[in-house]
Each structure stands twice: as structure tokens, then as C-alpha cells.
Write a protein that holds these residues in place. Structure first.
Motif, mmCIF file in Angstrom:
data_model
loop_
_atom_site.group_PDB
_atom_site.id
_atom_site.type_symbol
_atom_site.label_atom_id
_atom_site.label_comp_id
_atom_site.label_asym_id
_atom_site.label_seq_id
_atom_site.Cartn_x
_atom_site.Cartn_y
_atom_site.Cartn_z
ATOM 1 N N THR A 49 -4.158 1.719 -7.472
ATOM 2 C CA THR A 49 -5.203 0.779 -7.021
ATOM 3 C C THR A 49 -6.603 1.221 -7.420
ATOM 4 O O THR A 49 -7.581 0.631 -6.995
ATOM 5 N N LEU A 50 -6.709 2.273 -8.223
ATOM 6 C CA LEU A 50 -8.034 2.835 -8.484
ATOM 7 C C LEU A 50 -8.674 2.368 -9.786
ATOM 8 O O LEU A 50 -9.882 2.172 -9.855
ATOM 9 N N ASN A 51 -7.887 2.201 -10.848
ATOM 10 C CA ASN A 51 -8.488 1.976 -12.158
ATOM 11 C C ASN A 51 -8.554 0.500 -12.538
ATOM 12 O O ASN A 51 -7.530 -0.151 -12.728
ATOM 13 N N LYS A 95 0.849 -1.201 0.000
ATOM 14 C CA LYS A 95 0.000 0.000 0.000
ATOM 15 C C LYS A 95 0.875 1.236 0.000
ATOM 16 O O LYS A 95 0.573 2.230 -0.654
ATOM 17 N N PHE A 146 -13.462 -0.446 -6.059
ATOM 18 C CA PHE A 146 -12.873 -0.164 -7.379
ATOM 19 C C PHE A 146 -12.783 -1.433 -8.228
ATOM 20 O O PHE A 146 -11.798 -1.679 -8.910
ATOM 21 N N GLN A 197 -2.769 6.700 -9.580
ATOM 22 C CA GLN A 197 -3.447 6.009 -8.475
ATOM 23 C C GLN A 197 -3.580 4.547 -8.869
ATOM 24 O O GLN A 197 -4.560 4.146 -9.472
ATOM 25 N N THR A 255 -7.819 -2.654 -0.947
ATOM 26 C CA THR A 255 -8.904 -1.862 -1.545
ATOM 27 C C THR A 255 -10.242 -2.073 -0.848
ATOM 28 O O THR A 255 -11.194 -1.371 -1.143
#
Lengths: 321, 461
Positions: A181-183, A148, A271, A179, A267
Motif C-alpha cells: 500500500t506504500l508505492n 489490510k 501515499f 509494502q 491508507t
């Protein structure tokens, strides 16, 4: 409950345990004189009882529950299973699980194998092995926390310092921080990397042992025949360690199907990164949907069975050699 | 710290700090019972025990308390039970467990409930009552709640018209954190209406600064701060009556009022000119933890952060939280200056036994005496962070400015209080779809899709 009451319960429990063990030993002692095989059954009995209470009963109960609604009251047949294979949320969970199971075992095994071959016979072999094996000793939650931080995002603004390693590297190379871990679906791969990081050491250890077990005369013979390094790997090393490779692949595969900690820590399943093992927990405890949670658990159980069976057969095959 | 505890507690071990939390859970998950009884009674003046005379002699009796409140917040609780223990001779066995919210249901269903559970959500309270293990509150508790709280709070502790649990602690969520020095330096005034808040945001945005900062990351509870935002705007734009209908699903989640409320939140949180000061773009709200969300106020990267009273403890040690300090909070205003809607949360003492000593203890916990004792002890030992909506609570017993502000807001007769809506909705919505869809919403999903999906998740009955 008072302290004395608790102590009394404890003493009673210990006495009961001693009594049960004593009884088993007593019966075993009686039977021993007559027939050898029966002793085994006597010793098997307690573990069978515990398996039944601790494993079979909960499994049966979970399967039973999976045919009921959220509150566990009304019978709804296969509706929960239908939900898993029709609702877009659940299909996404299935897709992610497939991604995990397809990518993780192969990449982790490949990395472990490559590493095992590279360090085989090299100087400081033990140290290099220890380094890659270290992540194995870290819990998945701890590993996720480490990663992380690796993926941490801060905007590229004056006065703001990057705290994530990956984004700092990106900034050094002149890029803009991402970012990670977002997409979706890319973020699932970034999560998979964590698992690979943990499992590669396991693969390396087992495969390295297998490589070392290849008889020297085979290698000598191949050398005399003049094979190059790739030929050696393709025609000597890989066939010799094939059973071990499959055991490693399937073992990591089983672990990957059950991946829970990484998704939860990194997460929280958001997401579009959720997987079955986490979704069943979430449905049961967050959404209070016992039925769907149980159905997901059953599905996970069904998915893992063929891999376990194959794993055991290969394990036996490799031991038979 | 109610709000924070509520959300992290609800999901046992929540976020990145799991390692530490696990350690904490290990050390406090067992029994951390209060130690001495009777021994200290000699030091207690008989006059102080007068208030406990009605409970009679309870020597040798034990009451088990089970809660999600763990170290360090548990100590003030145990200390506040001391006078009761010393004067009645009863022993209170306090057990804090981070996994309280799943375990209490398991225990209630398995027929092994504690005597008293401190329940942080009305939704969970209803689930517990539905197991059939909970006992209705005795008359004395009911009278205390009538006297010290009021009909709205009593309703939160009731199921199907039957009163079960008196409120314990409370928190105020309708707060906006800001930097007092920034306000004085620039001549900004604390806004008294939503329009003024918007105007001030625009003024700050015009200087090139992103006025708002936010973070909704909270492990698997990610998204909950948005539900608080939406509840605040629901309460302000549509009023308490529509709010109640929304919470109880008398109006659909995707009907006009909730959709408008979420859009209003979007005009702040999904506004590129407004967010996310010091933390990135709009999407960075999703990956920033709620604990980090308001910290950029300190370095001047943003001006406002909407978060509950407990957020005071998230600022680093040495930060002065006061009207003339580094950070402070103002009340998130209503549409008109005269409106005083307040969103909040709280805990409830639910009993699973009706033994006399349990009822006596329950009655003590619902009294103004306990509220003041607890407030004093919290202020002394942990610097505050605890308030109650008990009208008998003397604000003078609170030392922390935010506690004082929150208690004043709660006790203001003009205040229209409403409990956190997502805590009252069924779990499938309140702790699942609402969080999940709110997170999807901040990362790009449209408002209409979001409310439609939450509406679809509402359990059919």
C-alpha cells in the motif's frame, strides 16, 4: 433537558406525525371523489417537501458554499474550482479517481460475467454463487480491514513472522516482502482490488439472471448452426444481456466514484491514494476548508450525473424488453 | 491516554479497528448518563461535603457534559463527579461521543451546545470560542487556575487574552520507552543529554541491532507521531521562545529553526542504521500503526521508542511497566542536562452556559480536590493512565509508575512546559498539511520540500 421534558417532546413529535398523516389522508379522502389524478399529487406532496428539505436545499447550499473561502465567509468566485484543477495535490486526487472509475467497473463486471458463464448450469451452482456473493454482504470498512491483513508487511528477518497472506505467499515463492500500500501508483490498484472483490458478486448475480433469461430457442438455434463456445458468447449471450451489462457497469461506476471507506480505512488517503469522495470529507473536517470541500462535493455530483442518467435510460430499455 | 484519544478522537472513527470502534461508538454514542443522585448522599460523611458548601444547594439542576472520552475511560470521569452530585444535589449528564470533535463544532454553530465540553486541543477551543457560543470562565475558575497551574496553562485556555477554560487532564509526550533489563544487562545508562542519547544509539547500532522503532500509522491522522518528534526537537534545539514563534507563525515553517529540527528528527527516524527495529526499513514507519510502533521493545528487536505517557496502555496485558519491569520510559533529554523542556497535551473544560450550577461544576473541576479525586479513582479502577498538571495533585494518589513519573515531570519547577504545537496551529496545518507532509517526508520527500509545502498550506489572513 429533564426526562419528562424529553418524553413530552417525543409525545408531541408522535402526535404531530399522526396529525400530518391524518391530514393527508383526510384531504386525499376528500379529493378522491372528484378526480383520480389529484390523489397522487396529495401523496406526492410530503415526499416532495422532504426531498426539498433533505436533498435540494443541502445541494443548493453546498453549491453556494463552494464559491466561498475556507471559513465560509469571503466570496472567492471560482477559486476553489481553480485549485482543484491546478494544485498538484488535487490533480493527483483527480488522477486516482479516474483510475478507479476506469478500472473498477470493467474488471468487476468482467470477473462477474466470466464467473456467471462458468457456473451457469454447473453442479453446485448455488454454492459457487453464494461464495462469490458473500463479500457483497460485508461492509466496505470490514472488507478493507480484511485486505489490510492480506497486504500486511513484516520484514524478512530471523525471528519475524509474516502476518500478511500476500507477503507470506511471496516469501514462500522465495521473494522479499513488499509494502503493497506504500508505492504509488501501484498502491491504488491494490486498493481497487478490494472494490472489485466486493462488486464482482453483484455483477455476477445480475448477469447470471440475465443469462438465464435468454430464451432457450435462440440458444438451440445457435447450437444447430454449430457455433463454438466463444461464438455463443460473442454472438448470442453478450448481445442478449447487453442492457444488463451496461446497468451493472454504470451502477458499479457510480459506486466507485463515491469510494470513500476503502481509501479511508486502508491508507487514510496517504501515499498518493486519495480520491475525490474522500478528499472532500478531509478538506471539510480535517483541514477545515469548507469552500474547497464543497467544491469537491459539487464536482463529484457533476461527474456522477451523466452516469446516473445513462444508467436510468438503460434500466428502462432493459425493462422495456 | 490523552495523546491517543486526541488523535484518534479528532477524526472520529480512525483506523483498522473501525468495526470494533463503531460498535463502541454505537453503544456509548448515545447518552450514558450518571444514574443515581441523592440516593447515595446518606453514605457521604458531612465532613466530605464541607468543600462543596460554597456551591450551595443545586437540587434539581442538571449540567450536560459532552466529550470525546468514551468507554472505558469515561467511568472514572463519571465516578469523579459523584461527590459533587451527592453534596450539591445537582445531576451531571455525561455524554461521550467518538465523533465529538466534529460534532461539537456543529452543535456550537447550530445553537445547541452542551453546558460543558471537554476540549482536547487549544486550536479547537479557539474555533469554538469563535462561534460566539462559549462563555468566559467565572472568576473562581480563573483564581483556581492561577493558583494551581500557572500562566502558560492559563494561556492555552484563553482566546485573545480572555480566559475561557481550565485544564482538565494532561499528558507528557517527551518520553522514550526502553527496556530496563536491556539497560542493566549491557550496562547502559539513561542518557541525560541529547548527545548521550545519540552516542547510546550509535553504541547499540554498532552491535548490529537497530536501536529505534517507530510507527506513525493512524488512519487519516497518519503522521502525527512525527509532529510530536519535531515539536520535541524544536523545543530542545531552539528553546521555548522560538517554539512559540513557530507555533503562532511568527517565524515561517520553512525558516532555519524548524528545518533544523526536522533534520534532527531525520537523523534518528530516517537513519537506516537506527530504524526500524523489527519492523522493516525506514519506509515501514509509514505503514506501521503507532500502536504497534513500540512493541518490538518487548521482543528485543529495538531499544527505544519515543511516545507519550499514554503508550503504557498499548503494551499487552501482563507487561510490567515499571523501572524494574519489562518496559519503562525515560525523559527525552535536552541539549544540556540542566535543560528541562517538556512537550505535552491536555484537555480543557469549556462552558457554553453561565448558569450558577454550570459555574459551580466548572469551579469544582478546576480544583485540586477534583484532580485528586479523579487521580485516585483512575488509579483504582483502570490502573491509572490519567494525570493532571494541577500542582495540587498529590503524586501519592497515583499508583501507576508512568503516571507518577509524568506527574513528577510536570510538577518539577525546572520544567519548561509547552503544549503540543500541531494542536495549536490552524486545522489546515495542524491536522492536515503537517500530518500529510510528515508522512510524505518519511517515505522519501526531502526536508526542504516538506517544510516548504507545510508553509504553503498555512492559511493566509
Amino acid at each position: 433537558m429533564e426526562v419528562t421534558g424529553k418524553l413530552l417532546t417525543m409525545v408531541l413529535a408522535i402526535l404531530l406525525f399522526v396529525a400530518v398523516v391524518g391530514l393527508i389522508l383526510f384531504i386525499a379522502g376528500k379529493v378522491e371523489h372528484r378526480r383520480g389524478n389529484r390523489v397522487a399529487y396529495v401523496f406526492l406532496f410530503p415526499s416532495l417537501v422532504m426531498l426539498a428539505v433533505g436533498l435540494l436545499y443541502p445541494a443548493a447550499r453546498t453549491i453556494y458554499q463552494s464559491f466561498f473561502d475556507a471559513a465560509g465567509k469571503a466570496f472567492i468566485g471560482l477559486d476553489n474550482y481553480q485549485t482543484i484543477f491546478t494544485s498538484s495535490d488535487q490533480l493527483l486526487v483527480l488522477r486516482n479517481t479516474v483510475l478507479w472509475v476506469v478500472v473498477t467497473p470493467f474488471v468487476a463486471t468482467a470477473v462477474g460475467l466470466l464467473y456467471a458463464i462458468l457456473v451457469d448450469g454447473a453442479r453446485a451452482e448455488a454454492l459457487s454463487k453464494a461464495l462469490i456473493f458473500l463479500p457483497m454482504a460485508i461492509s466496505m470498512v470490514a472488507a478493507s480491514i480484511i485486505w489490510k491483513f492480506v497486504y500486511a508487511f513484516r520484514p524478512d528477518q530471523p525471528g519475524i513472522k509474516q502476518i500478511g497472506l500476500l507477503n507470506q505467499v511471496v516469501v514462500w515463492l522465495g521473494g522479499t516482502p513488499q509494502q503493497w500500500t506504500l508505492n504509488a501508483p501501484l498502491n491504488t490498484f491494490f486498493l481497487i482490488i478490494v472494490m472489485i472483490w466486493i462488486q464482482a458478486g453483484f455483477a455476477m448475480t445480475l448477469l447470471s439472471a440475465a443469462i438465464k433469461a435468454i430464451p432457450d430457442d435462440i440458444i438451440e438455434a445457435a447450437r444447430l448452426d454449430g457455433v463454438n463456445a466463444f461464438g455463443m458468447f460473442r454472438f448470442v449471450t453478450l448481445p442478449s444481456i447487453r442492457p444488463s451489462v451496461i446497468v451493472v457497469l454504470t451502477t458499479i461506476g457510480i459506486g466507485t466514484l463515491k469510494v470513500f471507506d476503502i481509501v479511508r480505512t486502508m491508507t487514510g488517503g496517504n501515499f498518493d491514494t486519495n480520491v475525490i469522495a474522500y478528499e472532500f470529507y478531509r478538506q471539510t473536517f480535517n483541514a477545515s476548508n469548507q469552500g474547497l470541500g464543497a467544491a469537491l462535493a459539487v464536482l463529484l455530483f457533476i461527474l456522477v450525473i451523466p452516469i446516473v442518467v445513462y444508467n436510468i435510460r438503460q434500466l428502462r430499455a432493459s425493462e422495456a424488453r | 491516554m490523552n495523546g491517543k484519544r486526541r488523535h484518534t478522537g479528532r477524526i472520529a472513527v480512525a483506523t483498522g479497528a473501525s468495526l470494533l470502534m463503531l460498535l463502541a461508538a454505537c453503544s456509548s454514542g448515545g447518552t450514558s448518563s450518571t444514574t443515581t443522585t441523592g440516593a447515595t448522599s446518606g453514605t457521604t460523611a458531612s465532613g466530605e461535603c464541607a468543600a462543596f458548601a460554597a456551591y450551595g444547594d443545586l437540587k434539581g439542576k442538571t449540567v450536560d457534559v459532552y466529550t470525546g472520552i468514551v468507554t472505558p475511560e469515561d467511568q472514572p470521569y463519571m465516578d469523579s463527579y459523584k461527590p459533587f452530585e451527592d453534596c450539591t444535589g445537582a445531576k451531571i449528564n455525561y455524554v461521550g461521543d467518538k465523533a465529538f470533535e466534529t460534532q461539537i463544532l456543529v452543535r456550537a454553530k447550530a445553537g445547541n451546545p452542551p453546558d460543558i465540553a471537554i476540549v482536547p486541543q487549544p486550536g479547537l477551543l479557539q474555533q469554538l470560542v469563535a462561534t460566539g457560543a462559549a462563555k468566559p470562565a467565572p472568576q473562581a475558575v480563573s483564581d483556581n487556575v492561577d493558583k494551581f497551574w500557572g500562566a502558560d496553562w492559563k494561556a492555552y485556555g484563553s482566546v485573545d487574552g480572555k480566559f475561557y477554560a481550565a485544564p482538565s487532564g494532561a499528558s507528557v509526550k517527551s518520553l522514550v520507552w526502553y527496556s530496563p533489563s536491556e539497560f542493566t544487562d549491557n550496562g547502559y545508562k539513561v542518557p541525560t543529554t541529547l548527545d548521550e542519547l545519540k552516542k547510546l544509539s550509535d553504541t547499540i547500532a554498532a552491535t548490529g541491532k537497530k536501536p529505534w522503532c517507530a510507527g506513525i500509522g493512524s488512519g487519516e491522522a497518519t503522521g502525527w507521531p512525527i509532529t510530536d518528534w519535531m515539536e520535541d526537537f524544536m523545543l530542545r534545539l531552539s528553546g521555548p521562545d522560538v517554539y512559540d514563534q513557530w507555533v503562532t507563525h511568527k517565524i515561517a515553517f520553512n525558516s532555519a529553526a524548524p528545518t533544523a529540527a526536522l533534520d534532527a528528527v531525520g537523523s534518528y527516524l530516517k537513519n537506516d542504521a537506527y530504524v526500524n527495529g523489527g519492523l522493516g526499513d525506514v519506509k515501514s514507519i509509514a505503514t506501521t500503526t503507532f500502536q504497534d510502533g513500540g512493541l518490538p521493545i518487548l521482543d528485543g528487536s529495538c531499544s527505544f521508542h519515543r511516545q507519550a505517557s499514554f503508550y503504557a496502555s498499548n503494551f499487552p496485558k501482563g507487561t510490567k511497566v515499571a523501572e524494574d519491569g519489562d518496559v519503562y520510559a525515560f525523559y527525552l533529554p535536552g541539549v544540556k542536562a540542566a535543560d528541562h523542556p517538556v512537550l505535552g497535551g491536555g484537555e480543557f473544560n469549556l462552558a457554553f452556559s453561565d448558569r450558577p450550577e454550570v459555574q459551580a461544576f466548572q469551579t469544582y473541576l478546576s480544583s485540586d480536590l477534583w484532580a485528586n479525586t479523579k487521580a485516585k479513582i483512575s488509579s483504582e479502577s483502570t490502573g491509572g493512565g490519567w494525570i493532571s498538571a494541577n500542582k495540587g495533585l498529590d503524586v501519592a494518589n497515583l499508583t501507576n509508575p508512568i503516571d507518577k513519573l509524568s506527574a513528577t515531570i510536570l510538577q518539577d519547577p525546572k520544567t519548561v512546559f509547552r503544549f503540543d504545537g500541531s494542536d495549536m496551529m490552524p486545522a489546515a496545518v495542524g491536522s492536515d498539511a503537517f500530518w500529510k507532509q510528515a508522512t510524505a517526508w518519511i517515505t522519501g520527500q526531502s526536508t526542504q520540500d516538506t517544510v516548504d509545502k507545510i508553509e504553503a498550506a498555512w492559511p493566509k489572513s
